[in-house]
Write an enzyme that holds these catalytic residues in place. Sequence first.
Site, PDB file in Angstrom:
ATOM      1  N   LYS A 171      40.146 -16.948  -5.019  1.00 23.00           N
ATOM      2  CA  LYS A 171      40.932 -18.088  -5.502  1.00 23.00           C
ATOM      3  C   LYS A 171      42.265 -18.246  -4.776  1.00 23.00           C
ATOM      4  O   LYS A 171      42.720 -19.364  -4.554  1.00 23.00           O
ATOM      5  CB  LYS A 171      41.122 -18.043  -7.011  1.00 23.00           C
ATOM      6  CG  LYS A 171      41.746 -16.812  -7.610  1.00 23.00           C
ATOM      7  CD  LYS A 171      41.751 -16.909  -9.136  1.00 23.00           C
ATOM      8  CE  LYS A 171      42.325 -15.650  -9.768  1.00 23.00           C
ATOM      9  NZ  LYS A 171      41.432 -14.480  -9.591  1.00 23.00           N
ATOM     10  N   ASN A 201      49.159 -18.831 -10.706  1.00 22.35           N
ATOM     11  CA  ASN A 201      48.920 -17.396 -10.507  1.00 22.35           C
ATOM     12  C   ASN A 201      49.265 -16.963  -9.086  1.00 22.35           C
ATOM     13  O   ASN A 201      49.061 -15.819  -8.721  1.00 22.35           O
ATOM     14  CB  ASN A 201      47.447 -17.081 -10.818  1.00 22.35           C
ATOM     15  CG  ASN A 201      47.210 -15.607 -11.058  1.00 22.35           C
ATOM     16  OD1 ASN A 201      47.937 -14.959 -11.796  1.00 22.35           O
ATOM     17  ND2 ASN A 201      46.181 -15.061 -10.430  1.00 22.35           N
ATOM     18  N   HIS A 210      38.243  -7.319 -15.322  1.00 22.95           N
ATOM     19  CA  HIS A 210      39.014  -7.268 -16.566  1.00 22.95           C
ATOM     20  C   HIS A 210      38.132  -6.967 -17.785  1.00 22.95           C
ATOM     21  O   HIS A 210      38.378  -7.490 -18.876  1.00 22.95           O
ATOM     22  CB  HIS A 210      39.772  -8.593 -16.785  1.00 22.95           C
ATOM     23  CG  HIS A 210      40.636  -8.985 -15.638  1.00 22.95           C
ATOM     24  ND1 HIS A 210      41.715  -8.235 -15.217  1.00 22.95           N
ATOM     25  CD2 HIS A 210      40.576 -10.044 -14.783  1.00 22.95           C
ATOM     26  CE1 HIS A 210      42.286  -8.817 -14.175  1.00 22.95           C
ATOM     27  NE2 HIS A 210      41.606  -9.912 -13.884  1.00 22.95           N
TER      28      HIS A 210
END
Length: 440
Positions: free
Chosen positions: A120, A143, A188
Amino acid sequence: MTEQTTLYSGKNITIIGLGKTGLSCVDYLRSQNAHLRVIDTRESPAGKEQLASDIPLHYGSLNQQWLLESDIIVISPGLAVKTPEIQAAIAAGVEVIGDIELFCRVADKPIIAITGSNGKSTVTSLVYEIAKSAGLAVGMGGNIGIPALSLLNQSFDLYVLELSSFQLETTYSLKAAAATVLNVTEDHMNRYVDLEDYRQAKLRVYQNAVNIVVNNEDPLTRPDAMDTSSKVYTFAESQADYWLRHGEDDSYLMAGDEVILPCGEVSLVGRHNYMNCLAATALSEAVGIPLAAVRHTLRHFKGLDHRFQLAANVNGVRWINDSKATNVGSTVAALSGLQVKGTLHLLLGGDGKSADFSELATLIEKPNIICYCFGRDGAQLAALSSHSHLFETMQQAIEFLRPHLVAGDMVLLSPACASLDQFPSFEKRGEEFTRLANLK
């Protein structure tokens, strides 16, 4: 801004988390005449000295009383909404949102929103550079780069946001002009119940989007219930709107029947990067950016630090810094289609964040790949291959492998793990690898 001033004026708002993002929330909400308090669970919060002295700060833990007295909680992406104190506030009727939600409520220019387990940052940066090549005033954040709210301090034609699953959890008003989930692989897992829970957080990027870009090679990127008002574009190696055409002399990035560029003219290398280029092209064309700007950027964009970056070329041995590979999917992408004349010396290890490493086994159990594993989960990774060595640190691994290198070999740091067990960040890990690679 009048409507927003009315919306937040006089409201009791608690911001959880300082640092750059938290401070951007403070600056923005203070300009809206809100009554602010700040909480940071760290004993030494980053940015504490930059917080205005008249704003109350509680640090070292969560202050349940402050949370319950709030009209709105602006939560740091690093703190899970499932945290019991946050759930108690929600049960009491307190609204819980993130900084991206604050941004989306007031942004009045088109947004390109990019998420995914891997790639990303590269795609976000590519789209940003493509938009600049087209002559647009473009702001990049979220981010990556600067906090989204800080983008409101300038005038832009277009916003390009990299969004994590954590940020998307508390975002409700995103109406992207173009949005993509590049891929979904385990990451995660210490925060989510399972892969599907994580995937659903990612899919929130598609809500109310005008155009969506789907990875046809990854069915997990396709929304469960397609918004019929969204136009859908696909990318993949084949059978997609944006695809790779393989010829005898070269391969070509394609937009339908039109050649974007021969792969040989693209500065980025590797199959995973060609997929990133196709995704960036799809997003750019979806908002009306011409292919001429795409071509110019793809020829000149050198990639980001710590993402499959050449760190050294010494005596015919290439040292590749892919420290940003902080999960299994990213390392799988780096290894897929990788061509090495000699032996691949692969550095793996760190904090795996409770991930399942088994997908790596078939890729690394090969006679020309030797694995050097280190860090918290080094032993788990070493067990995947019969050609493995186990060390405490990355430096020990490199000191061991260095005497065995011959021309044509590659040393690849693509650790499949986070760095925080031994390094302050993946950047610091990459910098240390580069330093070691260049030792005489």
